[in-house]
Design a protein around this motif. Structure first.
Motif, PDB file in Angstrom:
ATOM      1  N   ASP A 318       0.820  -1.203   0.000  1.00  0.00           N
ATOM      2  CA  ASP A 318       0.000   0.000   0.000  1.00  0.00           C
ATOM      3  C   ASP A 318       0.859   1.261   0.000  1.00  0.00           C
ATOM      4  O   ASP A 318       0.728   2.129  -0.859  1.00  0.00           O
ATOM      5  CB  ASP A 318      -0.914  -0.026   1.234  1.00  0.00           C
ATOM      6  CG  ASP A 318      -1.964   1.054   1.181  1.00  0.00           C
ATOM      7  OD1 ASP A 318      -2.566   1.215   0.111  1.00  0.00           O
ATOM      8  OD2 ASP A 318      -2.173   1.736   2.194  1.00  0.00           O
ATOM      9  N   LEU A 319       1.797   1.343   0.959  1.00  0.00           N
ATOM     10  CA  LEU A 319       2.639   2.529   1.036  1.00  0.00           C
ATOM     11  C   LEU A 319       3.547   2.621  -0.183  1.00  0.00           C
ATOM     12  O   LEU A 319       3.801   3.705  -0.705  1.00  0.00           O
ATOM     13  CB  LEU A 319       3.479   2.498   2.319  1.00  0.00           C
ATOM     14  CG  LEU A 319       2.658   2.580   3.602  1.00  0.00           C
ATOM     15  CD1 LEU A 319       3.556   2.498   4.816  1.00  0.00           C
ATOM     16  CD2 LEU A 319       1.872   3.873   3.642  1.00  0.00           C
ATOM     17  N   THR A 320       4.019   1.473  -0.659  1.00  0.00           N
ATOM     18  CA  THR A 320       4.866   1.480  -1.841  1.00  0.00           C
ATOM     19  C   THR A 320       4.104   2.067  -3.029  1.00  0.00           C
ATOM     20  O   THR A 320       4.622   2.923  -3.743  1.00  0.00           O
ATOM     21  CB  THR A 320       5.312   0.045  -2.168  1.00  0.00           C
ATOM     22  OG1 THR A 320       6.049  -0.441  -1.055  1.00  0.00           O
ATOM     23  CG2 THR A 320       6.177   0.003  -3.399  1.00  0.00           C
ATOM     24  N   GLY A 321       2.861   1.607  -3.198  1.00  0.00           N
ATOM     25  CA  GLY A 321       2.060   2.088  -4.324  1.00  0.00           C
ATOM     26  C   GLY A 321       1.834   3.587  -4.282  1.00  0.00           C
ATOM     27  O   GLY A 321       1.716   4.235  -5.310  1.00  0.00           O
ATOM     28  N   TYR A 322       1.774   4.156  -3.076  1.00  0.00           N
ATOM     29  CA  TYR A 322       1.587   5.597  -2.965  1.00  0.00           C
ATOM     30  C   TYR A 322       2.845   6.362  -3.377  1.00  0.00           C
ATOM     31  O   TYR A 322       2.771   7.536  -3.701  1.00  0.00           O
ATOM     32  CB  TYR A 322       1.223   5.986  -1.534  1.00  0.00           C
ATOM     33  CG  TYR A 322      -0.252   5.856  -1.229  1.00  0.00           C
ATOM     34  CD1 TYR A 322      -1.176   6.578  -1.974  1.00  0.00           C
ATOM     35  CD2 TYR A 322      -0.710   5.052  -0.212  1.00  0.00           C
ATOM     36  CE1 TYR A 322      -2.529   6.480  -1.703  1.00  0.00           C
ATOM     37  CE2 TYR A 322      -2.058   4.946   0.068  1.00  0.00           C
ATOM     38  CZ  TYR A 322      -2.960   5.661  -0.681  1.00  0.00           C
ATOM     39  OH  TYR A 322      -4.293   5.580  -0.418  1.00  0.00           O
ATOM     40  N   ILE A 323       4.000   5.716  -3.295  1.00  0.00           N
ATOM     41  CA  ILE A 323       5.231   6.446  -3.602  1.00  0.00           C
ATOM     42  C   ILE A 323       5.681   6.194  -5.036  1.00  0.00           C
ATOM     43  O   ILE A 323       6.133   7.097  -5.718  1.00  0.00           O
ATOM     44  CB  ILE A 323       6.359   6.043  -2.633  1.00  0.00           C
ATOM     45  CG1 ILE A 323       5.906   6.196  -1.192  1.00  0.00           C
ATOM     46  CG2 ILE A 323       7.589   6.882  -2.876  1.00  0.00           C
ATOM     47  CD1 ILE A 323       6.759   5.462  -0.202  1.00  0.00           C
ATOM     48  N   THR A 324       5.567   4.948  -5.472  1.00  0.00           N
ATOM     49  CA  THR A 324       6.129   4.605  -6.770  1.00  0.00           C
ATOM     50  C   THR A 324       5.225   5.100  -7.894  1.00  0.00           C
ATOM     51  O   THR A 324       4.074   5.447  -7.676  1.00  0.00           O
ATOM     52  CB  THR A 324       6.285   3.087  -6.895  1.00  0.00           C
ATOM     53  OG1 THR A 324       5.033   2.486  -6.606  1.00  0.00           O
ATOM     54  CG2 THR A 324       7.326   2.574  -5.954  1.00  0.00           C
TER      55      THR A 324
END
Lengths: 474, 583
Positions: A318-324
């Protein structure tokens, strides 16, 4: 001669505390020598008056309150870098583990890096060809992008990463100036070995730097591994002017290490026990992808993470998707149907794709084909869910066409063998051929003129067979 | 005794036994003079949150107070500029330090060398009051900067300069204070503490929409000038895209775009695109009306917390000049996470999901800074706030989304499934809402058409009906539905694909005037009525669909160029012709 301090005052998890230290700076490196002669590295993480809290990279096993001598090194964690690191293998803190001796450093860099000024960034525009249709055609990888692979345990993400490394090709003038930085966090020994072997077999090893932290290595070292890898990547990109592809696997183990460290520090957890700063922490890694204006090199990242229980709402994906800038999601259903690589088309996305394809980059009709393929494949899902209730025979003729299209699309477009390296033209022609198996009216996102020029149902199967003929088993 | 650092823990630094600091005071920490803010004081310890990386800081290094709160510097030169979260100019920093941002001494926010072409609008002997305009200068091609008497100063002008070229540090007028009798030298620049709202003058009820050019917003869920909206959505749902579109096309005079803990490449894109795009109203570059604040996710977390306040303070300053300002914050969740991170370092007792207990009140304080009013300069101005929310796991029940929802009156819920189907703008019509509809309906009635709201409600009903019909279709397929319900499904598809879906890259569709929106709705409504008459005469929907009229209407958004709206008037006849052609 710097001062050596005898003994410690507290040991707690991977942290040790030292009292009566003078002139210590935040994030300073320390060297801890044990009575038996072995040496460990550590870093100051907090200071309270004369008391310094030190994080020991190799763990605190065997350390007692009075068997150590601690030396402050006077500088933050730095990585020695030179062009010689290409072809070498290091551990998470940057010490060579390939038995070829130390690297003579031309430059020392702080592993934490520094934020790239947004005005100094160049917006990424040129694509990297991977030879994989589902990526090139529908989720194009752009130079300077961070595009993670969301996978699950048991899915072939390692194979996909290897295939990308083997086939990745730049277009344009500096196409040869290409290297790979591989950071492995908490991977199993045989996985690290699989990567090393396949790099060697395909002869790219001379252009690869590996930073390896195995799953039984200390977790503090694991937290440092992506940082050292990215520092090396930045050096190669911005100092040596190379185009660097960074593969980080497995980000889930990295995040678990951060969680373990955080909870041993007694920090307040947020979701699923992960610390509240996980977003900022991941951002400091992922944001190190990019291109500096006026510079020659670029850093492109493909972080790989396994979603626990295939749950995309788990904090790590989830957090990765918000950054990448997008994500490539591997789909277990496709994998069960022997479609490889099992890229879930509808949930995958490359945010930078629209600016790096089309005329001047790939082909003029690229975006249109991609849109139409997405739209048609989305309809396939509707038809399938209806078919699962009323049976395929009861579907309307159009929906039956969609069902057929869906099967062919998965088999021939998404599916391709481990060795198949398709050119951009082949991928796009394959797209047209598959669209041509649908009635003309179904192509509602395309310009009529474009359909006129490329819609050719009679030749569709000839084209498909021509492209997939030599690819072997799928 | 001078104040020195005692302890360091991440971005939190403490000083022992000091009585020299005040709460929220700005301080310089260490030899490198890192910027920090005092966040807690007791006799034992003063706690400071540092806005830059604390690597290399040592206990014993000095901490120097500035005597003032965390301030924003306000004056000409903010437009076209790009700042970090504490208003440091990133272009200047690039010039000084290169591509990577290093910590260290602060750089002035405004260009102190540049001379502005100032026209003084008050005379010697005039009585002036706080917030009054005393001088103007063209800040960019589009915007005239109106310099205001700082808040708290009322008095008589005792001296002015001639009109001419001056820097932000030159004294323009001197005012003798009514109360103290002191002389104030007033320049083009002034300071304002970012956490304190600037006084608005007299608040007025909201009545005018902020026209965004996005059909789903303007028609279905409009926001008023001076209103506040939340834009929640999981990753990949198109929040940033939506914020960019609104920033580009909305009819505000000034745009403040706060990139708060988001991607670096996105800010680069904004800089690039806004530099190239033309403002539809004036034909000048869009950047001429824009202030960018970029505190990307890898920049220090404490400055991220401040960036929202810096942005809204600048917005209020332009509002006080009599402009309509729209502020986009992307994303407020990152700001809330910054609060959580700092709260954790302070070892405060957490409430929900680790967020501090004061999260709701902070969110409320932020959104309350939106408003429409007659400002102290005598002109109407407004600040509209549009905050993106990034709920964890796309789950709207998490604390930031829920608390935001309580304090905004517009809720534009983005839907991942729509985004996956490449339906832009992915605003879910069943989950979204706007409480401004009643306030704005008379404006729509006067400026667009009396029937605007009726047509809108007609579409809303259609979509709701479709929603319940789809439940049935999912189970048994659409073939078994009666003809009139089949027609509802077809018309609803026209509404969804032809009206709500918008192409952000098509020159005629990226932004649409209210007039075109109204005319398009009219066509769809006519189509609905005309087809119903046919269906009542037992003509099957499949035959109507065969004429291709539905797809023709769906494509009208592309077929009718924005400068030939009269073409839309011909659609009714086209529909009649197509329907009469059936048998």
């Amino acid at each position: 001669m710097s001062v050596q301090l005898l003994g410690l005052d507290e040991i707690h998890g991977s942290l040790v505390a030292l009292d009566h230290v003078k002139n210590v700076s935040n994030e300073e490196m320390v060297r801890i020598q044990l009575k038996d002669g072995s040496v460990r590295k550590g870093r100051v993480v907090a200071i309270e008056g004369e008391k310094a809290v030190i994080q020991v990279f190799e763990g605190t096993d065997g350390i007692s309150l009075n068997n150590t001598r601690t030396q402050l090194l006077g500088h933050p964690m730095e990585l020695g870098l030179s062009k010689e690191i290409l072809g070498r293998t290091f551990n998470g803190v940057g010490d060579p583990i390939d038995g070829l001796g130390p690297v003579y450093a031309e430059k020392f860099e702080d592993v934490n890096g520094q934020p790239l000024n947004p005005v100094s960034r160049q917006y990424p525009r040129n694509y990297i060809q991977t030879g994989i249709s589902s990526i090139d055609g529908l989720n194009t990888l752009i130079r300077g992008q961070k595009l993670p692979i969301f996978s699950g345990s048991g899915l072939p993400h390692d194979q996909l990463a290897i295939q990308i490394v083997r086939q990745a090709k730049l277009t344009g003038e500096d196409a040869d100036n290409f290297c790979i930085v591989f950071g492995a966090m908490g991977v199993k020994n045989d996985v690290a070995d699989l990567f090393r072997r396949s790099f060697e077999e395909t002869g790219v090893m001379d252009n690869v730097v590996m930073y390896v932290n195995l799953s039984d290595d200390p977790i503090v070292e694991r937290i440092l591994t992506p940082r050292t890898a990215l520092t090396a990547a930045e050096y190669l990109a911005y100092e040596c002017g190379m185009n660097v592809l960074v593969i980080l696997t497995d980000m889930t183990s990295y995040c678990e290490a951060v969680r373990e460290f955080s909870s041993s520090n007694g920090e307040i957890p947020s979701r699923k026990g992960y610390p509240g700063y996980l977003y900022s922490d991941l951002a400091c890694l992922y944001e190190r992808a990019g291109i500096v204006k006026g510079g020659k090199g670029s850093v492109t990242q493909i972080p790989i993470l396994t979603m626990p229980n295939d749950d995309i709402t788990h904090p790590v994906p989830d957090l990765t998707g918000y950054i990448t800038e997008g994500q490539i999601v591997l789909d277990r259903d496709l994998f069960m149907n022997h479609i490889n690589p099992p890229v879930g088309i509808l949930s995958s996305l490359s945010r930078l794709m629209k600016d790096g394809i089309g005329e001047g980059y790939t082909r003029k009709d690229h975006q249109d084909i991609a849109n139409q393929l997405f739209a048609c494949y989305a309809k396939v899902q509707d038809a399938r869910s209806l078919a699962s209730v009323i049976g395929e025979e009861e579907l309307s003729p159009l929906d039956q066409k969609y069902m057929e299209f869906g099967r062919n699309f998965e088999k021939y477009f998404i599916g391709q063998s481990f060795t198949a390296n398709r050119s951009m033209n082949e991928t796009l022609n394959l797209g047209w051929a598959l669209l041509s198996t649908l009635p003309k009216e179904a192509l509602d996102r395309l310009d009529p003129a474009l359909i006129e020029a490329n819609y050719n149902p009679d030749h569709a199967w000839i084209t498909i067979e021509l492209i997939v003929k030599n690819e072997g088993d799928r | 005794m001078s104040d020195v650092i005692y302890s360091i823990n991440g971005p939190v630094v403490t000083v022992r036994h000091s009585r020299s600091f005040s709460m929220r005071e700005m301080v310089y920490v260490g030899e490198k003079q890192l910027l920090g803010e005092v966040i807690r004081i007791n006799t034992e310890r003063t706690v400071i949150q540092v806005y830059e990386s604390t690597t290399g800081l040592r206990p014993g290094e000095p901490v120097i107070g500035t005597g003032s709160l965390l301030n924003a510097t306000l004056g000409p030169g903010m437009l076209k500029n790009i700042y970090d979260g504490i208003e440091r100019p990133l272009l200047k920093i690039e010039e000084m330090q290169g591509a990577f941002i290093k910590e260290g001494k602060s750089v002035p926010s405004l260009d102190e060398e540049k001379k502005w072409d100032v026209t003084v609008v008050v005379k010697k002997g005039d009585h002036v009051h706080e917030g009054q305009i005393f001088a103007t200068c063209p800040e960019t091609k589009t915007i005239q900067h109106r310099s205001l008497i700082p808040i708290g100063i009322n008095g008589t002008v005792v001296e002015t300069v001639e009109d001419g070229a001056y820097t932000v540090n030159d004294t323009i007028i001197t005012v003798k204070d009514d109360v103290t009798g002191q002389n104030h030298a007033i320049t083009l620049k002034q300071q304002w503490p970012v956490r304190v709202p600037r006084p608005i003058g007299t608040r007025k009820p909201l009545f005018m929409p902020l026209i965004t050019g996005q059909r789903v917003l303007d028609t279905m869920f409009p926001i008023a000038k001076g209103g506040s909206a939340a834009l929640p959505g999981g990753f990949g749902a198109g929040k940033t895209m939506m914020q960019h579109s609104i920033a580009k096309f909305c009819d505000a005079d000034i745009i403040i775009y706060v990139g708060c803990g988001e991607r670096g490449n996105e800010m680069t894109q904004v800089l690039e695109e806004f530099g190239e795009l033309k403002d539809p109203k004036t034909g000048n570059s869009l950047l001429d009306r824009t202030v960018l604040i970029a505190n990307t996710s890898n920049m220090p977390v404490a400055a991220r917390e401040a960036s929202i306040y810096t942005g809204v303070t600048i917005a209020e300053y332009y509002r006080d000049m009599g402009y309509h300002v729209a502020l986009m914050a992307d994303s407020t969740s990152r700001w809330a996470e910054a609060l959580r991170e700092i709260s954790g370092r302070l070892e405060e007792m957490p409430a929900e999901e680790g967020f501090p207990a004061y999260l709701p009140s902070r969110i409320a304080q932020f959104y309350e800074r939106a408003g429409y009013g007659e400002t102290k300069s005598g002109m109407d101005g407004s600040v509209s706030l549009i905050g993106a929310v990034s709920p964890q796991g796309g789950d709207f029940s998490e604390p930031v989304t829920q608390n935001t929802r309580r304090f905004v009156r517009c809720f534009w819920a983005l839907d991942k499934n729509l985004a996956y189907a490449r339906h832009y703008a992915a605003v879910n019509w069943n989950l979204s809402s706007s409480e401004y509809l009643d306030d704005l309906s008379s404006w729509y009635g006067e400026h667009v058409s009396r029937s605007f709201m009726t047509l809108r409600n007609e579409m809303v009903e259609l979509l709701h009906e479709e929603d319940s019909l789809l439940e049935v279709v999912k189970l048994i397929g659409s073939d078994v539905l009666p003809e009139d319900q089949k027609l509802t499904l077809e018309i609803a598809r026209v509404v969804r694909v032809g009206y709500l879906q918008q192409n952000a890259f098509h020159p005629d569709d990226m932004s649409v005037t209210l007039e075109k929106q109204f005319k398009m709705m009219n066509v769809i409504s006519y189509l609905n009525r005309a087809c119903r008459t046919k269906v009542e005469k037992h003509i099957p929907v499949s035959l109507i669909a065969k004429t291709g009229i539905f797809d023709k209407v769906i494509k009208m958004k592309f077929d009718v160029p924005n400068d030939h709206l009269e073409l839309l008037d011909g659609y009714n006849e086209m529909i009649d012709a197509a329907l009469d052609g059936i048998l």
